[in-house]
Design an enzyme around this catalytic site. Sequence first.
Site, PDB file in Angstrom:
ATOM      1  N   CYS A 222      55.452  61.364 105.494  1.00 52.63           N
ATOM      2  CA  CYS A 222      54.544  60.859 106.515  1.00 52.63           C
ATOM      3  C   CYS A 222      54.424  61.945 107.573  1.00 52.63           C
ATOM      4  O   CYS A 222      55.134  62.939 107.519  1.00 52.63           O
ATOM      5  CB  CYS A 222      55.109  59.619 107.195  1.00 52.63           C
ATOM      6  SG  CYS A 222      55.460  58.273 106.062  1.00 52.63           S
TER       7      CYS A 222
ATOM      8  N   ARG B 159      50.011  64.988 104.762  1.00 54.36           N
ATOM      9  CA  ARG B 159      51.340  64.397 104.552  1.00 54.36           C
ATOM     10  C   ARG B 159      51.255  62.913 104.163  1.00 54.36           C
ATOM     11  O   ARG B 159      52.264  62.270 103.919  1.00 54.36           O
ATOM     12  CB  ARG B 159      52.187  64.519 105.825  1.00 54.36           C
ATOM     13  CG  ARG B 159      52.357  65.943 106.304  1.00 54.36           C
ATOM     14  CD  ARG B 159      53.238  65.987 107.524  1.00 54.36           C
ATOM     15  NE  ARG B 159      54.571  65.528 107.242  1.00 54.36           N
ATOM     16  CZ  ARG B 159      55.526  66.255 106.687  1.00 54.36           C
ATOM     17  NH1 ARG B 159      55.291  67.502 106.373  1.00 54.36           N
ATOM     18  NH2 ARG B 159      56.715  65.760 106.470  1.00 54.36           N
TER      19      ARG B 159
ATOM     20  N   TRP C  89      52.533  57.587 104.408  1.00 57.13           N
ATOM     21  CA  TRP C  89      52.493  57.675 102.935  1.00 57.13           C
ATOM     22  C   TRP C  89      53.596  56.734 102.501  1.00 57.13           C
ATOM     23  O   TRP C  89      54.775  57.048 102.603  1.00 57.13           O
ATOM     24  CB  TRP C  89      52.770  59.107 102.506  1.00 57.13           C
ATOM     25  CG  TRP C  89      52.842  59.304 101.032  1.00 57.13           C
ATOM     26  CD1 TRP C  89      53.972  59.362 100.258  1.00 57.13           C
ATOM     27  CD2 TRP C  89      51.765  59.501 100.130  1.00 57.13           C
ATOM     28  NE1 TRP C  89      53.636  59.575  98.942  1.00 57.13           N
ATOM     29  CE2 TRP C  89      52.291  59.659  98.833  1.00 57.13           C
ATOM     30  CE3 TRP C  89      50.376  59.541 100.288  1.00 57.13           C
ATOM     31  CZ2 TRP C  89      51.493  59.867  97.721  1.00 57.13           C
ATOM     32  CZ3 TRP C  89      49.595  59.752  99.160  1.00 57.13           C
ATOM     33  CH2 TRP C  89      50.150  59.916  97.908  1.00 57.13           C
TER      34      TRP C  89
ATOM     35  N   ASN D 240      59.368  59.524 109.977  1.00 57.99           N
ATOM     36  CA  ASN D 240      59.144  60.100 108.650  1.00 57.99           C
ATOM     37  C   ASN D 240      60.514  60.276 108.008  1.00 57.99           C
ATOM     38  O   ASN D 240      61.383  60.912 108.599  1.00 57.99           O
ATOM     39  CB  ASN D 240      58.427  61.453 108.808  1.00 57.99           C
ATOM     40  CG  ASN D 240      58.474  62.306 107.552  1.00 57.99           C
ATOM     41  OD1 ASN D 240      58.568  63.521 107.625  1.00 57.99           O
ATOM     42  ND2 ASN D 240      58.412  61.687 106.400  1.00 57.99           N
ATOM     43  N   GLY D 241      60.693  59.699 106.826  1.00 60.05           N
ATOM     44  CA  GLY D 241      61.995  59.814 106.159  1.00 60.05           C
ATOM     45  C   GLY D 241      62.342  58.479 105.523  1.00 60.05           C
ATOM     46  O   GLY D 241      61.486  57.608 105.385  1.00 60.05           O
TER      47      GLY D 241
ATOM     48  N   GLU E 140      55.217  72.637  79.305  1.00 62.25           N
ATOM     49  CA  GLU E 140      54.736  72.572  80.685  1.00 62.25           C
ATOM     50  C   GLU E 140      54.394  73.980  81.204  1.00 62.25           C
ATOM     51  O   GLU E 140      53.395  74.164  81.912  1.00 62.25           O
ATOM     52  CB  GLU E 140      55.788  71.889  81.570  1.00 62.25           C
ATOM     53  CG  GLU E 140      55.486  71.798  83.058  1.00 62.25           C
ATOM     54  CD  GLU E 140      54.193  71.059  83.405  1.00 62.25           C
ATOM     55  OE1 GLU E 140      53.582  70.447  82.519  1.00 62.25           O
ATOM     56  OE2 GLU E 140      53.776  71.130  84.580  1.00 62.25           O
TER      57      GLU E 140
ATOM     58  N   LYS F 283      50.736  74.957  82.552  1.00 61.15           N
ATOM     59  CA  LYS F 283      50.492  75.480  83.908  1.00 61.15           C
ATOM     60  C   LYS F 283      49.713  76.793  83.829  1.00 61.15           C
ATOM     61  O   LYS F 283      48.787  77.024  84.592  1.00 61.15           O
ATOM     62  CB  LYS F 283      51.813  75.744  84.664  1.00 61.15           C
ATOM     63  CG  LYS F 283      52.522  74.538  85.200  1.00 61.15           C
ATOM     64  CD  LYS F 283      51.990  74.028  86.512  1.00 61.15           C
ATOM     65  CE  LYS F 283      51.067  72.866  86.396  1.00 61.15           C
ATOM     66  NZ  LYS F 283      51.386  71.652  85.764  1.00 61.15           N
TER      67      LYS F 283
ATOM     68  N   GLU G  97      46.092  76.154  82.832  1.00 60.76           N
ATOM     69  CA  GLU G  97      45.331  75.464  83.884  1.00 60.76           C
ATOM     70  C   GLU G  97      44.853  76.419  84.962  1.00 60.76           C
ATOM     71  O   GLU G  97      43.716  76.327  85.402  1.00 60.76           O
ATOM     72  CB  GLU G  97      46.229  74.409  84.573  1.00 60.76           C
ATOM     73  CG  GLU G  97      46.389  73.116  83.850  1.00 60.76           C
ATOM     74  CD  GLU G  97      47.288  72.153  84.645  1.00 60.76           C
ATOM     75  OE1 GLU G  97      46.807  71.100  85.042  1.00 60.76           O
ATOM     76  OE2 GLU G  97      48.477  72.473  84.877  1.00 60.76           O
TER      77      GLU G  97
ATOM     78  N   HIS H  31      56.973  78.814  61.430  1.00 57.50           N
ATOM     79  CA  HIS H  31      56.057  78.025  60.602  1.00 57.50           C
ATOM     80  C   HIS H  31      54.603  78.244  61.013  1.00 57.50           C
ATOM     81  O   HIS H  31      53.788  77.332  60.890  1.00 57.50           O
ATOM     82  CB  HIS H  31      56.434  76.541  60.672  1.00 57.50           C
ATOM     83  CG  HIS H  31      57.823  76.280  60.194  1.00 57.50           C
ATOM     84  ND1 HIS H  31      58.209  76.507  58.886  1.00 57.50           N
ATOM     85  CD2 HIS H  31      58.942  75.875  60.849  1.00 57.50           C
ATOM     86  CE1 HIS H  31      59.496  76.215  58.749  1.00 57.50           C
ATOM     87  NE2 HIS H  31      59.965  75.839  59.935  1.00 57.50           N
TER      88      HIS H  31
ATOM     89  N   LYS I 245      42.269  66.424  89.919  1.00 56.73           N
ATOM     90  CA  LYS I 245      43.627  65.923  90.212  1.00 56.73           C
ATOM     91  C   LYS I 245      43.843  64.542  89.612  1.00 56.73           C
ATOM     92  O   LYS I 245      44.928  64.198  89.186  1.00 56.73           O
ATOM     93  CB  LYS I 245      43.784  65.876  91.737  1.00 56.73           C
ATOM     94  CG  LYS I 245      45.158  65.499  92.209  1.00 56.73           C
ATOM     95  CD  LYS I 245      46.051  66.704  92.270  1.00 56.73           C
ATOM     96  CE  LYS I 245      47.499  66.350  92.378  1.00 56.73           C
ATOM     97  NZ  LYS I 245      48.343  67.357  91.703  1.00 56.73           N
TER      98      LYS I 245
HETATM   99  C1  G6P Z   1      44.980  65.591  85.379  1.00 58.84           C
HETATM  100  C2  G6P Z   1      45.750  66.495  86.331  1.00 58.84           C
HETATM  101  C3  G6P Z   1      47.122  66.844  85.752  1.00 58.84           C
HETATM  102  C4  G6P Z   1      47.875  65.568  85.426  1.00 58.84           C
HETATM  103  C5  G6P Z   1      47.056  64.654  84.503  1.00 58.84           C
HETATM  104  C6  G6P Z   1      47.684  63.300  84.370  1.00 58.84           C
HETATM  105  O1  G6P Z   1      44.642  66.277  84.218  1.00 58.84           O
HETATM  106  O2  G6P Z   1      45.030  67.679  86.556  1.00 58.84           O
HETATM  107  O3  G6P Z   1      47.863  67.614  86.675  1.00 58.84           O
HETATM  108  O4  G6P Z   1      49.086  65.897  84.806  1.00 58.84           O
HETATM  109  O5  G6P Z   1      45.759  64.436  85.057  1.00 58.84           O
HETATM  110  O6  G6P Z   1      47.633  62.689  85.618  1.00 58.84           O
HETATM  111  P1  G6P Z   1      48.603  61.556  86.106  1.00 58.84           P
HETATM  112  O7  G6P Z   1      48.105  61.227  87.486  1.00 58.84           O
HETATM  113  O8  G6P Z   1      48.431  60.412  85.175  1.00 58.84           O
HETATM  114  O9  G6P Z   1      49.982  62.083  86.111  1.00 58.84           O
END
Ligand code: G6P
Length: 609
Positions: free
Chosen positions: A2, A27, A73, A97-98, A482, A486, A489, A505, A604
């Site tokens: 927050c 935040r 938040w 906040n905390g 992952e 990354k 992306e 393989h 996002k």
């Molecule tokens: C989008 C975002 C990713 C995320 C995916 C799943 O593709 O760009 O960063 O991992 O959605 O989103 P979620 O909110 O379900 O984790």
Amino acid sequence: MCGIVGYIGEGDAVSILIESLKKLEYRGYDSAGLALLDDEGKPQVFKSEGEISQLESILPKLSSCVGIGHTRWATHGKPSTVNAHPHVSGSICVVHNGIIENYQELKEALESEGFIFVSDTDTEVLAHLINKYHTEHPGDLAGALKSALEVVRGSYALAVLSEEHPHELVAARKDSPLIIGLGENENFIASDIPAILKYTNRVIYVDNLEMVTVKKTSVQVFDLEGNPKTKEEHIIQWDLEAAEKAGYPHFMLKEIHEQTSSIHETLAGRLQELEGDVTFEELGLDKEQIRKLQRIEIIACGTSYNAGLVGKYLFEGQTGIHTDVDNGSEFRYSNPVLAPSTLVIAITQSGETADTLAAVREAASYGCKTLAITNVVGSTMSREASNTIYTRAGPEIGVAATKSFISQLVVLYLLAIHFARVCSMMDADRVRKLLSELRKIPGHVDRILMDKERIQKCAARFSASKDYFFIGRNINYPIALEGALKLKEISYIHAEGYAAGELKHGPLALLSKDVPVVAIAPQGHTYDKILSNIREVKSREASVIAIADSDDNEISKYVDVVIPIPKTDVILSPLLTTVVVQLLAYYTALERDCSIDKPRNLAKSVTVE
Ligand code: G6P
């Protein structure tokens, strides 16, 4: 996460606090509020659900020179006007906040003394506690705050306003950020620098376990015993845009750095070291129900899916419960075989991913209990799942998920430990050891971050590559996926994550001196195996970047670059190897001049099928 602000001076407190809060919306922004003393010294409190602009629209014309504010938040209690801060008890108004970890027991004690609670928040106990101690020793606001802080456990950055003390605000900090802005005949309190930069660039950083009395013309800092402390004044040179990213060039880099605190937040209040267990208020499964589980089905997309795969290794390895992981988009059309004895876990940082939501609805129609792991309080997933565990990573702005992923992993570790304990697969000693290692993870992450130039150099060396491979085994195989995700992306380099044993393989045919291979190789029962895989790769002349334990003196003989990580229990190593692959992707994208926070074609939150 927050944001808190405070102002005392000669200016218009209402507009200053609103402007400051807007700069802290990163935040959190699910509700907001102000407490002000009007010209007659009477307290006025305004709260509203939604963004700061919503709060602004309900404020009457009001003349005030002192006040506190908050943008929320949610972590305890849904976003609503009643749960929004400031929280009030008698003459005391508090923004916080905390997380107050022992709020439940404090609440019960305060209720038995006659205090009436109106919200579901942990913060309200602070307001009542300060009020209680202030009533016992009137005239000493800082003393009342000090007494309250002696009984709370948890993290806080907080500010207090009282109509009985119109010429001062008091504030304190433990494990949540807090700064004081210094002006001429005015002073400011804030969670972060952007909030005050429009008004002053003179700042004092409040350190952990410090309290501050802020008046119009003075600022005094004390430790929690009440001893005065001398603090240095800093002059901030950043412009506002840089300040919103806390001086980082991108939100992604800022969020990678925030992982030290987000891990903390995810752990807060959930570890029971004495008992050797973990507790989740929100789990909704009692011990009997956990013991009866025959299967776990994890549903997720993107980065959250990779977290789910780590979950599979954890649940199967630590609890013996058979676990499957499926993409939401596949699961929903797959005629799944599910029974009521299956626990369905949906992992989604946004809580809004259409495919994951549809898959969970499908699973629920089979009579399964559904448990959501999400970062967004009040999201669709949190409303639809039987129960929800929040990751508490705070808002994430960069499209590429970083701190939300680490927090998902932390929740999965805690869940697996709890299930293992309940199913007698782990004894209290082993749990205590793991929890103590978990507590060290933020410090280890910090060490990796301090060594980031090494990763930057490595990224620059291979940034012109057209293809990249990431290999890992066992619990670090999902981190290979992952790492590749990354890199794809944000740097637009073609990258693939592979189980290291699978290279032979197929992918070995693609390796050459132009294809770097990142080998995630902390020491564990598959270490020798991955060393063999590295030799297979080297004999095809590919360059190998190894992510290895800092005490590993062997691996450098076989690879081109070693990126060391602090030593931890190997099952926790994904929490460290992840940070390396995030930084590698970040610096590669930086070198290639890509749009890091908003990669092309991505979003996002993906609310369409
Ligand atoms: C989008 C975002 C990713 C995320 C995916 C799943 O593709 O760009 O960063 O991992 O959605 O989103 P979620 O909110 O379900 O984790």
